[in-house]
Design a protein around this motif. Structure first.
Motif, mmCIF file in Angstrom:
data_model
loop_
_atom_site.group_PDB
_atom_site.id
_atom_site.type_symbol
_atom_site.label_atom_id
_atom_site.label_comp_id
_atom_site.label_asym_id
_atom_site.label_seq_id
_atom_site.Cartn_x
_atom_site.Cartn_y
_atom_site.Cartn_z
ATOM 1 N N THR A 78 -12.829 -0.326 -12.396
ATOM 2 C CA THR A 78 -13.487 0.909 -12.802
ATOM 3 C C THR A 78 -12.721 2.106 -12.263
ATOM 4 N N GLU A 79 -13.160 3.285 -12.677
ATOM 5 C CA GLU A 79 -12.526 4.526 -12.243
ATOM 6 C C GLU A 79 -12.683 4.745 -10.747
ATOM 7 N N SER A 80 -13.666 4.123 -10.125
ATOM 8 C CA SER A 80 -13.914 4.326 -8.700
ATOM 9 C C SER A 80 -13.049 3.445 -7.811
ATOM 10 N N VAL A 81 -12.297 2.526 -8.406
ATOM 11 C CA VAL A 81 -11.401 1.663 -7.631
ATOM 12 C C VAL A 81 -10.146 2.443 -7.272
ATOM 13 N N SER A 82 -9.863 2.533 -5.979
ATOM 14 C CA SER A 82 -8.700 3.289 -5.510
ATOM 15 C C SER A 82 -7.474 2.392 -5.422
ATOM 16 N N LEU A 83 -6.318 3.005 -5.550
ATOM 17 C CA LEU A 83 -5.075 2.261 -5.393
ATOM 18 C C LEU A 83 -4.839 1.909 -3.937
ATOM 19 N N PRO A 84 -4.137 0.803 -3.667
ATOM 20 C CA PRO A 84 -3.770 0.483 -2.290
ATOM 21 C C PRO A 84 -2.780 1.499 -1.742
ATOM 22 N N ALA A 85 -2.722 1.605 -0.419
ATOM 23 C CA ALA A 85 -1.814 2.572 0.212
ATOM 24 C C ALA A 85 -0.367 2.305 -0.173
ATOM 25 N N VAL A 86 -0.008 1.015 -0.273
ATOM 26 C CA VAL A 86 1.342 0.637 -0.686
ATOM 27 C C VAL A 86 1.289 0.252 -2.158
ATOM 28 N N SER A 87 2.039 0.983 -2.988
ATOM 29 C CA SER A 87 1.986 0.759 -4.426
ATOM 30 C C SER A 87 2.558 -0.603 -4.798
ATOM 31 N N PRO A 88 1.900 -1.321 -5.740
ATOM 32 C CA PRO A 88 2.446 -2.603 -6.193
ATOM 33 C C PRO A 88 3.643 -2.437 -7.126
ATOM 34 N N THR A 89 3.915 -1.216 -7.566
ATOM 35 C CA THR A 89 5.057 -0.947 -8.444
ATOM 36 C C THR A 89 5.792 0.292 -7.942
ATOM 37 N N PRO A 90 7.037 0.511 -8.395
ATOM 38 C CA PRO A 90 7.756 1.729 -7.980
ATOM 39 C C PRO A 90 7.104 3.004 -8.464
ATOM 40 N N ARG A 91 6.324 2.939 -9.540
ATOM 41 C CA ARG A 91 5.697 4.135 -10.083
ATOM 42 C C ARG A 91 4.504 4.531 -9.216
ATOM 43 N N VAL A 92 4.526 5.759 -8.703
ATOM 44 C CA VAL A 92 3.470 6.229 -7.795
ATOM 45 C C VAL A 92 2.856 7.527 -8.318
ATOM 46 N N SER A 93 2.701 7.626 -9.626
ATOM 47 C CA SER A 93 2.137 8.845 -10.230
ATOM 48 C C SER A 93 0.778 9.166 -9.637
ATOM 49 N N GLU A 94 -0.094 8.156 -9.572
ATOM 50 C CA GLU A 94 -1.455 8.403 -9.110
ATOM 51 C C GLU A 94 -1.497 8.760 -7.635
ATOM 52 N N GLN A 95 -0.770 8.020 -6.810
ATOM 53 C CA GLN A 95 -0.760 8.322 -5.375
ATOM 54 C C GLN A 95 -0.225 9.725 -5.121
ATOM 55 N N THR A 96 0.808 10.117 -5.849
ATOM 56 C CA THR A 96 1.390 11.442 -5.669
ATOM 57 C C THR A 96 0.404 12.527 -6.084
ATOM 58 N N ALA A 97 -0.257 12.307 -7.223
ATOM 59 C CA ALA A 97 -1.236 13.288 -7.700
ATOM 60 C C ALA A 97 -2.404 13.410 -6.727
ATOM 61 N N THR A 98 -2.898 12.281 -6.256
ATOM 62 C CA THR A 98 -4.043 12.297 -5.330
ATOM 63 C C THR A 98 -3.699 13.024 -4.042
#
Length: 293
Positions: A121-141
């Protein structure tokens, strides 16, 4: 609002333009070529010439706008890490231009989380360490701490009759190999959304802007990879075949990891927050229509 849009000539971006215009906004589209400039002007958008690599042009585009929608991403998977790093720099540049203001920044990303038990769901947050090189969401957050009004929009397989996201690449692999393959039992799932439905999420997210919200532009929660492979096989008139997980990389190349993943996702929260209802058509229908052309 004047909205600066990257990826404005792409599948999603080109569908966003008429939605924004319909909602009373004006659009400044990023174009890197004369052909792109002509396309944007014909769609009713203003044009800002530049490339993602030109961070000065990116900053200038954001500085002249009341809101930014970031849809661009270079999908050359042979340089995926480099393209992900560029995407991070672009998002940080938007943060520099918008920090301390109430101007919204909408950042697009994929569905980076596996749904091992139920659709995420939308409420699930990404882990601190990204599972992929793309970190669009972590950077935006991370920009929220700098006073930037950010929304993240997670995209599944966005499709039309012409294009179907990663499925377009699977069709190419099937053509090359002469078989349409899936992994093991093929019950892992990918979510999907018709491009027109996805574009409406962006327009509604601007109209009902809630800083910090994450949205899922998901029309179908999960379509099995076996069903996708069958639609491709039927359309190309080639055999359907199950491949063992350990052989996925040899058959699919870069996509080997992706075709093993279960990425189903819900959009119930987005539908409630935005009053959005996906109308389709579905991914399988668009695959069939694409292969009949």
């Amino acid at each position: 609002m004047r909205v600066f849009l990257t990826g404005a000539t792409g599948l999603v971006g080109s569908a966003i333009i008429p939605q924004l215009l319909e909602h009373g906004h004006s659009v400044i589209g990023l174009a890197r070529s004369e052909a792109g400039e002509k396309l944007l002007r014909s769609a009713g958008a203003e044009v800002h010439l530049g490339r993602l690599e030109d961070l000065n042009a990116i900053y200038a585009g954001a500085a002249m706008a009341d809101a930014v929608v970031h849809c661009a991403f270079e999908h050359d998977f042979s340089k995926f890490k480099e393209n992900a790093e560029l995407d991070k720099r672009v998002i940080e540049t938007f943060g520099d231009a918008l920090k301390g203001t109430d101007r919204p920044l909408l950042v697009s990303t994929g569905m980076p989380l596996e749904s091992l038990i139920r659709p995420i769901t939308e409420s699930v947050s990404l882990p601190a360490v990204s599972p992929t090189p793309r970190v669009s969401e972590q950077t935006a957050t991370a920009l929220q701490a700098r006073g930037v009004h950010v929304n993240v929009i997670r995209l599944p397989q966005v499709h039309s009759v012409a294009k179907q996201g990663l499925v377009t690449s699977l069709i190419g692999i099937a053509r090359e190999k002469g078989i349409s393959a899936y992994i093991d039992d093929g019950l892992n799932r990918w979510p999907a959304c018709h491009v027109e439905d996805a574009a409406r999420v962006y327009a509604l997210a601007l109209d009902k802007h809630q800083a910090g919200a994450t949205y899922h532009a998901v029309g179908e929660e999960g379509i099995s990879l076996k069903a996708i492979a069958k639609a491709i096989g039927d359309g190309l008139n080639i055999p359907l075949l199950s491949i063992h997980s350990e052989d996925a990389d040899a058959h699919f190349g870069f996509f080997g990891k992706l075709v093993r993943r279960d990425l189903s996702a819900s959009s119930a929260i987005t539908q409630e927050l935005l009053g959005w209802k996906p109308a389709g058509p579905g991914l399988i229908d668009d695959i069939r229509k694409h292969l009949k052309r």
